[in-house]
Design an enzyme around this catalytic site. Structure first.
Site, PDB file in Angstrom:
ATOM      1  CG  ASP A  46      -1.931  38.384   8.899  1.00  0.00           C
ATOM      2  OD1 ASP A  46      -3.169  38.303   9.060  1.00  0.00           O
ATOM      3  OD2 ASP A  46      -1.311  39.468   8.951  1.00  0.00           O
ATOM      4  CG  ASP A  85      -3.645  37.990   5.034  1.00  0.00           C
ATOM      5  OD1 ASP A  85      -4.187  38.762   4.226  1.00  0.00           O
ATOM      6  OD2 ASP A  85      -4.108  37.743   6.164  1.00  0.00           O
ATOM      7  CD  GLU A 184     -10.625  41.811  11.073  1.00  0.00           C
ATOM      8  OE1 GLU A 184      -9.732  41.820  10.204  1.00  0.00           O
ATOM      9  OE2 GLU A 184     -10.535  41.147  12.121  1.00  0.00           O
TER      10      GLU A 184
HETATM   11  O1  KIV Z   1      -5.920  36.959   8.632  1.00  0.00           O
HETATM   12  C1  KIV Z   1      -7.131  36.776   8.490  1.00  0.00           C
HETATM   13  O2  KIV Z   1      -7.668  35.701   8.775  1.00  0.00           O
HETATM   14  C2  KIV Z   1      -7.928  37.873   7.964  1.00  0.00           C
HETATM   15  C3  KIV Z   1      -9.422  37.718   8.012  1.00  0.00           C
HETATM   16  C4  KIV Z   1      -9.904  37.913   9.402  1.00  0.00           C
HETATM   17  C5  KIV Z   1     -10.101  38.591   7.047  1.00  0.00           C
HETATM   18  O3  KIV Z   1      -7.412  38.854   7.538  1.00  0.00           O
END
Ligand code: KIV
Length: 270
Positions: A46, A85, A184
């Site tokens: 996301d 996501d 993260e």
């Molecule tokens: O949304 C995203 O790109 C993420 C990564 C930073 C792991 O969740």
């Protein structure tokens, strides 16, 4: 037809002590380039809210956005395992809501797994989705969908109380059926403790060396944004400068009439 990498193949790699590589991707052009590499996993994150849509965060991203970008990647992606996501408010309301929306990411966008943020609070959703046969990737540490609680984009899990909370969240996600866990912006020592405490693969971004794999945002590792250089980011190319040089040259050549030349123009005969 050879299928994309499967979850069992990825788990086997961890069992053999091989590190797992993951990059974000939001479009078919980049997915085709990823096909020419041995990258293990692609995440339609996301983070597309920032990278592709120009928002200052991820809170505005909707499930329909994830389906548009996710299906663009899925149509082109040939080898890597595809994780998409679940955006803000697509899984927090109830486990049933979470399952319904995870199902849409599989059916309409082509996800092989879904990722969602949070620990104990989302364990019910993780259980419901994984029991329906959809692999779930957890996400702990800096969780951008909770930015208004965390306050700023910073390292999370410093101090014994915060570290213990994160460790318990990681164990709750594994117990609920999560297949992998993204960590993260957490201290390296905590990422190591988590990786030793759970058996599912841990994938770090700003989590140091002692995790099972790494993920970076594609545009970040390619160096598109020269102003974005957090400590954890290694830039493997300088494409921001390359794009600027190419566009400047194209503009100059159009204005001074050297493009198109005869070589790039059609003649009368075949
Ligand atoms: O949304 C995203 O790109 C993420 C990564 C930073 C792991 O969740």
């Amino acid at each position: 037809m050879k299928l994309r990498r499967s979850l069992p193949e990825l788990l086997q790699k961890k069992a053999l002590g091989e590190k797992l590589s993951m990059v974000t991707c939001y479009d078919a052009t980049m997915a085709k380039l990823i096909n020419q590499t041995e990258i293990d996993m692609v995440l339609v994150g996301d983070s597309l809210g920032n990278v592709m849509m120009g928002y200052s965060g991820t809170l505005q991203v909707t499930l329909d956005h994830m389906i548009v970008y996710g299906s663009s990647v899925a149509r082109a992606l040939k080898k890597a395992f595809l994780v998409i996501d679940m955006p803000f408010m697509s899984y927090q309301i109830s486990a049933e809501q979470a399952l319904e929306n995870a199902g849409r990411l599989v059916k309409e966008a082509g996800a092989e797994a879904v990722k969602l943020e949070g620990g104990k609070a989302v364990a019910g959703a993780v259980r419901k989705i994984s029991e329906a046969g959809i692999p779930v990737v957890g996400h702990l540490g800096l969780t951008p969908q909770s930015i208004h609680v965390i306050g700023s984009y910073k390292v999370v899990g410093r101090g014994e109380k915060a570290a213990q909370d994160l460790l318990e969240d990681a164990m709750a996600l594994e117990a609920a059926g999560a297949s992998m866990l993204v960590l993260e912006m957490v201290p390296e020592s905590l990422a190591k403790r988590v990786s030793e405490a759970i058996s599912i693969p841990t994938i770090g971004i700003g989590a140091g060396r002692f995790v099972d794999g790494q993920v970076l945002v594609l545009q970040d590792l390619l160096g598109f944004d020269e102003d974005f250089s957090p400590k954890f980011l290694k830039k493997y190319a300088n494409l921001g400068a390359a794009v600027r040089t190419a566009l400047t040259q194209y503009n100059d050549e159009v204005k001074c009439k050297t493009f198109p030349d005869q070589e790039h123009s059609f003649g009368d005969k075949k």
